[in-house]
Write a protein that holds these residues in place. Structure first.
Motif, PDB file in Angstrom:
ATOM      1  N   SER A  42       0.829  -1.211   0.000  1.00  0.00           N
ATOM      2  CA  SER A  42       0.000   0.000   0.000  1.00  0.00           C
ATOM      3  C   SER A  42       0.863   1.260   0.000  1.00  0.00           C
ATOM      4  N   GLN A  43       2.020   1.200   0.698  1.00  0.00           N
ATOM      5  CA  GLN A  43       2.938   2.340   0.674  1.00  0.00           C
ATOM      6  C   GLN A  43       3.629   2.457  -0.692  1.00  0.00           C
ATOM      7  N   PHE A  44       3.986   1.310  -1.261  1.00  0.00           N
ATOM      8  CA  PHE A  44       4.562   1.332  -2.609  1.00  0.00           C
ATOM      9  C   PHE A  44       3.571   1.942  -3.595  1.00  0.00           C
ATOM     10  N   PHE A  45       2.307   1.629  -3.432  1.00  0.00           N
ATOM     11  CA  PHE A  45       1.274   2.122  -4.337  1.00  0.00           C
ATOM     12  C   PHE A  45       1.185   3.645  -4.295  1.00  0.00           C
ATOM     13  N   VAL A  46       1.341   4.224  -3.120  1.00  0.00           N
ATOM     14  CA  VAL A  46       1.315   5.692  -3.000  1.00  0.00           C
ATOM     15  C   VAL A  46       2.442   6.312  -3.834  1.00  0.00           C
ATOM     16  N   VAL A  47       3.630   5.713  -3.740  1.00  0.00           N
ATOM     17  CA  VAL A  47       4.770   6.219  -4.512  1.00  0.00           C
ATOM     18  C   VAL A  47       4.541   5.986  -6.007  1.00  0.00           C
ATOM     19  N   ALA A  48       3.945   4.852  -6.356  1.00  0.00           N
ATOM     20  CA  ALA A  48       3.656   4.555  -7.766  1.00  0.00           C
ATOM     21  C   ALA A  48       2.685   5.579  -8.347  1.00  0.00           C
ATOM     22  N   ARG A  49       1.707   6.015  -7.574  1.00  0.00           N
ATOM     23  CA  ARG A  49       0.772   7.035  -8.048  1.00  0.00           C
ATOM     24  C   ARG A  49       1.488   8.376  -8.260  1.00  0.00           C
ATOM     25  N   LEU A  50       2.420   8.697  -7.393  1.00  0.00           N
ATOM     26  CA  LEU A  50       3.213   9.914  -7.569  1.00  0.00           C
ATOM     27  C   LEU A  50       4.022   9.822  -8.860  1.00  0.00           C
ATOM     28  N   TRP A  51       4.643   8.662  -9.082  1.00  0.00           N
ATOM     29  CA  TRP A  51       5.410   8.439 -10.311  1.00  0.00           C
ATOM     30  C   TRP A  51       4.530   8.619 -11.547  1.00  0.00           C
ATOM     31  N   ALA A  52       3.312   8.075 -11.505  1.00  0.00           N
ATOM     32  CA  ALA A  52       2.404   8.185 -12.640  1.00  0.00           C
ATOM     33  C   ALA A  52       2.068   9.640 -12.948  1.00  0.00           C
ATOM     34  N   LYS A  53       1.860  10.422 -11.912  1.00  0.00           N
ATOM     35  CA  LYS A  53       1.563  11.845 -12.115  1.00  0.00           C
ATOM     36  C   LYS A  53       2.749  12.564 -12.750  1.00  0.00           C
ATOM     37  N   ILE A  54       3.944  12.231 -12.288  1.00  0.00           N
ATOM     38  CA  ILE A  54       5.148  12.858 -12.852  1.00  0.00           C
ATOM     39  C   ILE A  54       5.276  12.527 -14.335  1.00  0.00           C
ATOM     40  N   VAL A  55       5.053  11.264 -14.688  1.00  0.00           N
ATOM     41  CA  VAL A  55       5.180  10.841 -16.085  1.00  0.00           C
ATOM     42  C   VAL A  55       4.128  11.528 -16.954  1.00  0.00           C
ATOM     43  N   LEU A  56       2.889  11.546 -16.493  1.00  0.00           N
ATOM     44  CA  LEU A  56       1.818  12.128 -17.301  1.00  0.00           C
ATOM     45  C   LEU A  56       2.030  13.623 -17.504  1.00  0.00           C
ATOM     46  N   TYR A  57       2.188  14.351 -16.408  1.00  0.00           N
ATOM     47  CA  TYR A  57       2.364  15.800 -16.537  1.00  0.00           C
ATOM     48  C   TYR A  57       3.692  16.145 -17.204  1.00  0.00           C
ATOM     49  N   GLY A  58       4.728  15.375 -16.877  1.00  0.00           N
ATOM     50  CA  GLY A  58       6.042  15.641 -17.449  1.00  0.00           C
ATOM     51  C   GLY A  58       6.102  15.395 -18.943  1.00  0.00           C
ATOM     52  N   SER A  59       5.211  14.566 -19.467  1.00  0.00           N
ATOM     53  CA  SER A  59       5.165  14.281 -20.898  1.00  0.00           C
ATOM     54  C   SER A  59       4.181  15.183 -21.640  1.00  0.00           C
ATOM     55  N   LYS A  97      -7.565   5.467  -6.516  1.00  0.00           N
ATOM     56  CA  LYS A  97      -6.834   5.640  -5.260  1.00  0.00           C
ATOM     57  C   LYS A  97      -6.762   4.346  -4.452  1.00  0.00           C
ATOM     58  N   ASN A  98      -7.659   3.405  -4.711  1.00  0.00           N
ATOM     59  CA  ASN A  98      -7.617   2.119  -3.997  1.00  0.00           C
ATOM     60  C   ASN A  98      -6.370   1.344  -4.409  1.00  0.00           C
ATOM     61  N   PRO A  99      -5.558   0.903  -3.464  1.00  0.00           N
ATOM     62  CA  PRO A  99      -4.384   0.100  -3.848  1.00  0.00           C
ATOM     63  C   PRO A  99      -4.797  -1.135  -4.651  1.00  0.00           C
ATOM     64  N   PHE A 100      -4.189  -1.302  -5.798  1.00  0.00           N
ATOM     65  CA  PHE A 100      -4.472  -2.452  -6.647  1.00  0.00           C
ATOM     66  C   PHE A 100      -3.180  -2.985  -7.243  1.00  0.00           C
ATOM     67  N   VAL A 101      -3.242  -4.233  -7.679  1.00  0.00           N
ATOM     68  CA  VAL A 101      -2.107  -4.887  -8.329  1.00  0.00           C
ATOM     69  C   VAL A 101      -2.477  -5.146  -9.783  1.00  0.00           C
ATOM     70  N   PHE A 102      -1.575  -4.780 -10.681  1.00  0.00           N
ATOM     71  CA  PHE A 102      -1.791  -5.058 -12.098  1.00  0.00           C
ATOM     72  C   PHE A 102      -1.557  -6.538 -12.400  1.00  0.00           C
ATOM     73  N   VAL A 103      -2.410  -7.102 -13.231  1.00  0.00           N
ATOM     74  CA  VAL A 103      -2.113  -8.359 -13.903  1.00  0.00           C
ATOM     75  C   VAL A 103      -1.780  -7.985 -15.340  1.00  0.00           C
ATOM     76  N   GLY A 104      -0.531  -8.201 -15.748  1.00  0.00           N
ATOM     77  CA  GLY A 104      -0.104  -7.711 -17.051  1.00  0.00           C
ATOM     78  C   GLY A 104       0.848  -8.652 -17.759  1.00  0.00           C
ATOM     79  N   LYS A 105       1.084  -8.371 -19.024  1.00  0.00           N
ATOM     80  CA  LYS A 105       1.925  -9.243 -19.845  1.00  0.00           C
ATOM     81  C   LYS A 105       3.383  -9.134 -19.420  1.00  0.00           C
ATOM     82  N   LYS A 106       4.071 -10.260 -19.459  1.00  0.00           N
ATOM     83  CA  LYS A 106       5.438 -10.339 -18.974  1.00  0.00           C
ATOM     84  C   LYS A 106       6.411  -9.540 -19.826  1.00  0.00           C
ATOM     85  N   GLU A 107       6.057  -9.224 -21.078  1.00  0.00           N
ATOM     86  CA  GLU A 107       6.957  -8.499 -21.970  1.00  0.00           C
ATOM     87  C   GLU A 107       7.348  -7.133 -21.421  1.00  0.00           C
TER      88      GLU A 107
END
Length: 250
Positions: A42-59, A97-107
């Motif tokens: 759940s703490q990792f997820f908070v940091v991941a959301r911050l990272w996502a905001k940086i990537v979106l706005y930064g791009s 905002k709810n902590p979630f885990v991605f199920v995604g392709k290994k590539e």
């Protein structure tokens, strides 16, 4: 003029990957610690959301979330969305905002820097392996038992034909949601294909909308209802995408 446009798009796309990687490098020690134990997710997820905001706005993307309903922070959900772009990951993290885990392709684990933490924190699936799909289902079951939500792109990948509005859905997300009697929350990503598709010399900065639709209940459903649940959920997302396309062309 066409050559100049392609050069600018090339530089912008290179910048996107730089913006993806630099925050991860800066936060590497924190991310390494928080991703080392599942109970710290759940703490990792908070940091991941911050990272996502940086990537979106930064791009140069301007994310906008329209919510028909607000997911309860105390409940587990199955989040599903249409899949058209690598930015789907960032926009999902931004929108929910709810902590979630991605199920995604290994590539995606092969992407430098990003792939290291993607592999540590997500549930990876090899879609060509029956054994892998079974292991993914077991791991997802375990995370749901822990109270963590799951996010799956049920098309199973990005359609090769970009004219496809929404591909057919696979069963996995709906099987899990019924097994655990958790609601499904559909999301429609309205601009990601236009903004950052897998066609390399395409895209542009701009508004990137996510519409969070009303949850679809699974209480009392059995696996006999799986097909109907899957089709109803797909119809909700498809209708949202089609209405948006009609509004753009009218």
């Amino acid at each position: 003029m066409h050559i100049l446009r392609n050069i600018l798009i090339l530089l912008w796309r290179i910048w996107f990957y730089i913006v993806m990687g630099i925050p991860i490098l800066i936060m590497f020690p924190v991310l390494l610690v928080l991703s080392s134990r599942e109970e710290w997710y759940s703490q990792f997820f908070v940091v991941a959301r911050l990272w996502a905001k940086i990537v979106l706005y930064g791009s140069g993307f301007l994310p906008k979330v329209i919510k028909e309903a607000e997911p309860d922070r105390k409940k587990s959900y199955m989040f599903v969305a249409n899949h058209t772009s690598m930015t789907d990951i960032m926009l999902m993290l931004y929108a929910i905002k709810n902590p979630f885990v991605f199920v995604g392709k290994k590539e995606l684990a092969k992407i430098p820097i990003f792939g290291f933490f993607y592999k540590r924190t997500c549930i990876l699936v090899d879609r060509n392996s029956q054994r892998s799909r079974k292991e993914v289902f077991d791991r997802a079951q375990a995370r749901l038992h822990d109270g963590t939500s799951i996010c799956i792109f049920p098309e199973g990948g990005v359609p090769d034909d970009e004219s496809v509005i929404l591909d057919e859905f696979k069963d996995g997300a709906f099987r899990l949601a019924i097994d655990h009697q958790i609601p499904i929350v559909p999301l429609a990503f309205l601009d990601n294909k236009k903004r950052f598709s897998y066609t390399f010399f395409s895209g542009s900065p701009g508004i990137m909308r996510a519409r969070v639709l009303k949850e679809v209940p699974t209480q009392g459903l059995t696996q006999d209802h799986k097909k109907e649940l899957k089709e109803n959920t797909r119809d909700l997302i498809l209708k949202t995408l089609e209405v948006d396309l009609e509004n753009k062309t009218s």
